[in-house]
Design a protein around this motif. Structure first.
Motif: not given
Length: 318
Positions: A31-50
């Motif tokens: 329901v809230l797909p991740e946008r990207d991941r950091t080099a360390a593997g952490y999920r990243l989200y955008g402003e629209e995801d907030l």
């Protein structure tokens, strides 16, 4: 404004006030797909995801399931919320009915087995159950005759009215009895046999004038009711010209060439053999709707039946 690389789950949690575990769960179920991941593997989200996270929280608070939220995509959010509103209103109506029945039961004193069975039957009173009941009724009584099925379909709301939000015990019992009656195979079979010749002549007709029939029926009832209001006794001589008019209208509806003793015998027999369960059916409808009994139509046809018995032949052939 989101950081250049996006928000981590921890940042989203701080901004939204939702726990990290909840956001991670929303991401895992889609329901809230991740946008990207950091080099360390952490999920990243955008402003629209907030913003979407706030929408998810709001939808969950009003009861929208996760599967619906996940499939929302670009669909009309207004439609989703409208559907949810109808769901909530249906639930509120069901709760109101349950409250009313519980209150009335307790006011009567010590609950009986009948009271418990009544409470157990509340689940049969929803719109879906009513529609399923009428679908089966129309299909079986219609017997594959498209004209009769169309006629019955037009009577759905009249034949099985919905209960008010806070029904009385009497209204609830009437609804349950009506549901049993409409499910009775013998009652359905009798209705299917009634006027079978009338409907067989109109089977597969796409241009049956149902509005015309309703107008003729209204004129028949209105003519008889006027006689009742004027105090015209069915067996009196004053009733004869009124009955002649009524029978002429019935002959027109049934496609009979003219009034006569044979047609009047047919009408009289139909009244005499009329299944009392059909009368009970409409009496139960009146109880559910809290309308007077007998209704004008019943009064009118009672007068017509009595007049036919008293005047078996039209004046021109009497």
């Amino acid at each position: 404004m989101a950081p250049r690389d996006g928000y981590t789950i921890g940042q989203l949690a701080r901004l939204s006030g939702l726990p990290v575990k909840t956001i991670r769960f929303y991401s895992d179920v889609g329901v809230l797909p991740e946008r990207d991941r950091t080099a360390a593997g952490y999920r990243l989200y955008g402003e629209e995801d907030l913003a979407r996270l706030e929408l998810i929280r709001t939808l969950r608070e009003v009861g929208v399931d996760l599967a619906t939220i996940r499939d929302l995509g670009e669909r009309d959010l207004r439609q989703v919320l409208s559907l949810q509103l109808r769901t909530v209103e249906t639930q509120l109506t069901a709760l109101q009915r349950t409250r009313a029945v519980l209150r009335a039961t307790l006011e009567r004193g010590e609950p009986s087995e009948t009271d418990l069975r009544r409470l157990n039957s509340l689940g049969r009173l929803g719109a879906a159950e009513r529609e399923a009941l009428m679908d089966a009724f129309v299909s079986e009584v219609g017997g594959g005759n498209r004209a009769r099925e169309r006629w019955l379909t037009g009577l759905r709301e009249a034949m099985v009215p919905d209960l008010p939000p806070e029904p009385t015990i009497e209204q609830l019992d009437a609804w349950l009895e009506l549901a049993e009656l409409l499910s009775d195979e013998d009652y359905r079979a009798v209705l299917r046999r009634d006027d079978s010749g009338f409907w067989d002549r109109r089977d597969r007709s796409e241009d049956t004038d149902f509005d015309g029939w309703r107008k003729v029926n209204e004129e028949i009832a209105g003519t008889a009711l006027a006689a009742v209001d004027q105090g015209v006794e069915p067996g009196s001589a004053a009733a004869e010209p009124i009955l002649d008019r009524v029978v002429a209208l019935l002959a027109e509806m049934h496609g009979v060439a003219a009034d006569g003793p044979g047609f009047r015998r047919t009408l009289t027999r139909a009244y005499e053999e009329h299944d009392p369960r059909a009368v009970r059916h409409w009496e139960l409808v009146a109880k559910i709707r809290n309308t007077p009994w007998p209704p004008p139509q019943t009064i009118a046809h009672t007068w017509i039946a009595q007049a036919l018995s008293a005047h078996p032949t039209p004046r021109s052939t009497g």
